[in-house]
Design a protein around this motif. Structure first.
Motif, short mmCIF file in Angstrom:
data_model
loop_
_atom_site.label_atom_id
_atom_site.label_comp_id
_atom_site.label_asym_id
_atom_site.label_seq_id
_atom_site.Cartn_x
_atom_site.Cartn_y
_atom_site.Cartn_z
N ALA A 176 9.84 49.49 47.98
CA ALA A 176 8.84 49.44 49.05
C ALA A 176 9.50 49.68 50.41
O ALA A 176 8.99 50.43 51.25
N GLY A 177 10.65 49.04 50.62
CA GLY A 177 11.35 49.23 51.88
C GLY A 177 11.82 50.65 52.08
O GLY A 177 11.69 51.22 53.17
N LEU A 178 12.35 51.24 51.02
CA LEU A 178 12.80 52.63 51.12
C LEU A 178 11.64 53.56 51.43
O LEU A 178 11.75 54.46 52.28
N GLU A 179 10.51 53.34 50.77
CA GLU A 179 9.37 54.23 50.99
C GLU A 179 8.76 54.04 52.38
O GLU A 179 8.28 55.00 53.00
N GLU A 180 8.82 52.83 52.90
CA GLU A 180 8.22 52.55 54.22
C GLU A 180 9.15 52.91 55.37
O GLU A 180 8.69 53.26 56.46
N ARG A 181 10.47 52.83 55.15
CA ARG A 181 11.39 52.91 56.27
C ARG A 181 12.44 54.01 56.17
O ARG A 181 13.13 54.29 57.14
N VAL A 182 12.57 54.61 55.00
CA VAL A 182 13.55 55.69 54.83
C VAL A 182 12.87 56.99 54.39
O VAL A 182 13.13 58.05 54.97
N PHE A 183 11.99 56.92 53.41
CA PHE A 183 11.34 58.14 52.92
C PHE A 183 10.22 58.63 53.83
O PHE A 183 9.59 59.64 53.55
#
Length: 216
Positions: A176-183
């Motif tokens: 979730a963090g990767l999708e919200e803040r990196v991807f």
């Protein structure tokens, strides 16, 4: 010379030359960790990401100009084995994610939260808090005004998938963090991980559903 990001322990650094920033990547043992030296072209100020090991190698890379600060991406021991020696030799201030700072045996001078700015000379990077691999992992995003962004992901994102998690809830949190803040970054974004070769957001984005399905 074209930057590839392919480095090996005992080998030379690979240097990514941007208009405002120079990024030198070196591998250190015994776990093939990546360390990154960032140098502001305008001021000459330097910042090190992950004093992982092999202090002599890192201090040689840093050179006589020293470093203003060293960022530890997360609290796992393979990412701070050389931190005490590098800080002692350079007087650098230490930076880490707030939730992971207590797990790093060298005191953290600056604890950062999601969205905080970390600077090296006139260059600014944005911290992104990612929960899952550890409680307080941070990625650092450099939004290059002259080109595409660059992101230093520690052990949260590698070519082929997210970093290691031990519980399903940790995996879901990290994804979730990767999708919200990196991807949310564009496909051209260059990814510098804590181990191994570099990648891009565009290379990894098509595999998000696959990662969710396999659960790691």
């Amino acid at each position: 010379m074209t930057y590839s990001g392919a480095v090996k322990v005992g080998g030379p650094a690979d240097v990514h030359e941007l208009q405002d920033l120079m990024i030198s990547k070196v591998a250190v043992g015994p776990m093939d960790n990546n360390a990154y030296l960032l140098r502001c072209r305008a001021t000459g100020e330097q910042l090190l990401i992950d004093a992982a090991n092999d202090a002599a190698t890192l201090l040689t890379l840093i050179g006589d100009d020293g470093i203003a600060s060293v960022v530890t991406t997360h609290q796992h021991g393979d990412h701070w084995q050389a931190l005490a020696e590098v800080v002692s030799a350079t007087g650098a201030r230490t930076v880490a994610g707030r939730e992971d700072a207590p797990g790093i045996p060298v005191a953290t001078d600056v604890a950062v939260d999601d969205g905080d700015t970390v600077t090296v000379g006139r260059v600014s990077l944005t911290a992104r808090h990612l929960v899952g691999h550890t409680p307080g992992s941070i990625a650092l995003v450099y939004d290059d005004p002259h080109g595409h962004p660059h992101v230093f992901t520690g052990d949260c994102l590698f070519p082929g998938g997210p970093g290691r998690t031990t519980q399903p809830a940790e995996f879901q949190s990290l994804m979730a963090g990767l999708e919200e803040r990196v991807f949310t970054l564009p496909d051209e974004t260059w990814v510098y991980p804590g181990h191994g070769n570099d990648t891009t957001i565009g290379t990894e984005r098509p595999h998000l559903a696959e990662w969710h399905a396999r659960g790691w």
